[in-house]
Design a protein around this motif. Structure first.
Motif, PDB file in Angstrom:
ATOM      1  N   ALA A   1      -8.791 -36.537  38.270  1.00  0.00           N
ATOM      2  CA  ALA A   1      -9.404 -36.782  36.963  1.00  0.00           C
ATOM      3  C   ALA A   1      -8.353 -37.245  35.952  1.00  0.00           C
ATOM      4  O   ALA A   1      -8.593 -38.181  35.175  1.00  0.00           O
ATOM      5  CB  ALA A   1     -10.118 -35.523  36.474  1.00  0.00           C
ATOM      6  N   ALA A   2      -7.192 -36.608  35.971  1.00  0.00           N
ATOM      7  CA  ALA A   2      -6.115 -37.004  35.057  1.00  0.00           C
ATOM      8  C   ALA A   2      -5.641 -38.423  35.362  1.00  0.00           C
ATOM      9  O   ALA A   2      -5.411 -39.223  34.445  1.00  0.00           O
ATOM     10  CB  ALA A   2      -4.950 -36.019  35.159  1.00  0.00           C
ATOM     11  N   ALA A   3      -5.511 -38.749  36.631  1.00  0.00           N
ATOM     12  CA  ALA A   3      -5.080 -40.099  37.018  1.00  0.00           C
ATOM     13  C   ALA A   3      -6.104 -41.147  36.586  1.00  0.00           C
ATOM     14  O   ALA A   3      -5.741 -42.221  36.096  1.00  0.00           O
ATOM     15  CB  ALA A   3      -4.856 -40.171  38.528  1.00  0.00           C
ATOM     16  N   ALA A   4      -7.369 -40.822  36.741  1.00  0.00           N
ATOM     17  CA  ALA A   4      -8.422 -41.766  36.320  1.00  0.00           C
ATOM     18  C   ALA A   4      -8.369 -42.000  34.818  1.00  0.00           C
ATOM     19  O   ALA A   4      -8.505 -43.139  34.358  1.00  0.00           O
ATOM     20  CB  ALA A   4      -9.796 -41.235  36.731  1.00  0.00           C
ATOM     21  N   ARG A   5      -8.155 -40.931  34.047  1.00  0.00           N
ATOM     22  CA  ARG A   5      -8.050 -41.077  32.593  1.00  0.00           C
ATOM     23  C   ARG A   5      -6.847 -41.951  32.229  1.00  0.00           C
ATOM     24  O   ARG A   5      -6.938 -42.833  31.376  1.00  0.00           O
ATOM     25  CB  ARG A   5      -7.946 -39.713  31.908  1.00  0.00           C
ATOM     26  N   LEU A   6      -5.718 -41.704  32.868  1.00  0.00           N
ATOM     27  CA  LEU A   6      -4.523 -42.519  32.602  1.00  0.00           C
ATOM     28  C   LEU A   6      -4.768 -43.982  32.957  1.00  0.00           C
ATOM     29  O   LEU A   6      -4.388 -44.876  32.211  1.00  0.00           O
ATOM     30  CB  LEU A   6      -3.321 -41.983  33.386  1.00  0.00           C
ATOM     31  N   ASN A   7      -5.372 -44.210  34.090  1.00  0.00           N
ATOM     32  CA  ASN A   7      -5.635 -45.585  34.533  1.00  0.00           C
ATOM     33  C   ASN A   7      -6.614 -46.292  33.600  1.00  0.00           C
ATOM     34  O   ASN A   7      -6.475 -47.485  33.343  1.00  0.00           O
ATOM     35  CB  ASN A   7      -6.149 -45.618  35.964  1.00  0.00           C
ATOM     36  N   GLN A   8      -7.585 -45.556  33.098  1.00  0.00           N
ATOM     37  CA  GLN A   8      -8.573 -46.141  32.190  1.00  0.00           C
ATOM     38  C   GLN A   8      -7.918 -46.530  30.869  1.00  0.00           C
ATOM     39  O   GLN A   8      -8.256 -47.542  30.265  1.00  0.00           O
ATOM     40  CB  GLN A   8      -9.709 -45.152  31.950  1.00  0.00           C
ATOM     41  N   ASN A   9      -6.960 -45.725  30.416  1.00  0.00           N
ATOM     42  CA  ASN A   9      -6.310 -45.974  29.129  1.00  0.00           C
ATOM     43  C   ASN A   9      -5.154 -46.957  29.222  1.00  0.00           C
ATOM     44  O   ASN A   9      -4.633 -47.403  28.207  1.00  0.00           O
ATOM     45  CB  ASN A   9      -5.791 -44.652  28.541  1.00  0.00           C
ATOM     46  N   PHE A  10      -4.742 -47.297  30.449  1.00  0.00           N
ATOM     47  CA  PHE A  10      -3.622 -48.214  30.640  1.00  0.00           C
ATOM     48  C   PHE A  10      -4.068 -49.642  30.412  1.00  0.00           C
ATOM     49  O   PHE A  10      -5.023 -50.122  30.995  1.00  0.00           O
ATOM     50  CB  PHE A  10      -3.046 -48.084  32.052  1.00  0.00           C
TER      51      PHE A  10
END
Length: 125
Positions: A114-123
């Motif tokens: 979930a944290a990785a998905a959030r980071l990827n979405q905000n990148f």
């Protein structure tokens, strides 16, 4: 996906592997590879083997942990990809479905995805 699994190995390192972890790792591996089967010698197969051993092991210190299985997850995935929100949702659902308390482990596989998905979405490149 591989790096997110390795993050779980660091953040929940001492958590012993159980069926909810196996389900989450299987979901992650399937999303990363696009293959709907557990790959022989893959990270999910190793996690299943560890969980089975853990269920038969009495001493806590003899049980396999997330760190034992996921420390080099990137190298065990034949294909890898960036984690998406849909990937994270599938992993979270798998972990919760296989946990008697219907929860995820703080810092565990689902939380790391979930944290990785959030980071990827905000990148934004």
């Amino acid at each position: 996906m591989g790096r997110a699994l390795e993050t779980a190995a660091l953040s929940a390192a001492d958590k012993t592997i159980d069926q909810s972890d196996v389900a989450a790792i299987q979901a992650a591996e399937r999303r990363a590879t696009g293959c709907n089967e557990t790959l022989p010698g893959g990270v999910a197969a190793e996690a299943q083997s560890a969980a089975t051993r853990n269920s038969r092991t009495m001493l806590f210190e003899d049980k396999a942990t997330l760190s034992d299985v996921l420390c080099d997850a990137s190298s065990k995935l034949p294909k890898d990809k960036a984690v998406t929100g849909e990937d994270a949702d599938r992993v979270v659902a798998a972990e919760m479905r296989n946990n008697p308390d219907m929860t995820t482990t703080p810092g565990g596989v689902a939380a790391s995805m979930a944290a990785a998905a959030r980071l990827n979405q905000n990148f934004t490149p």
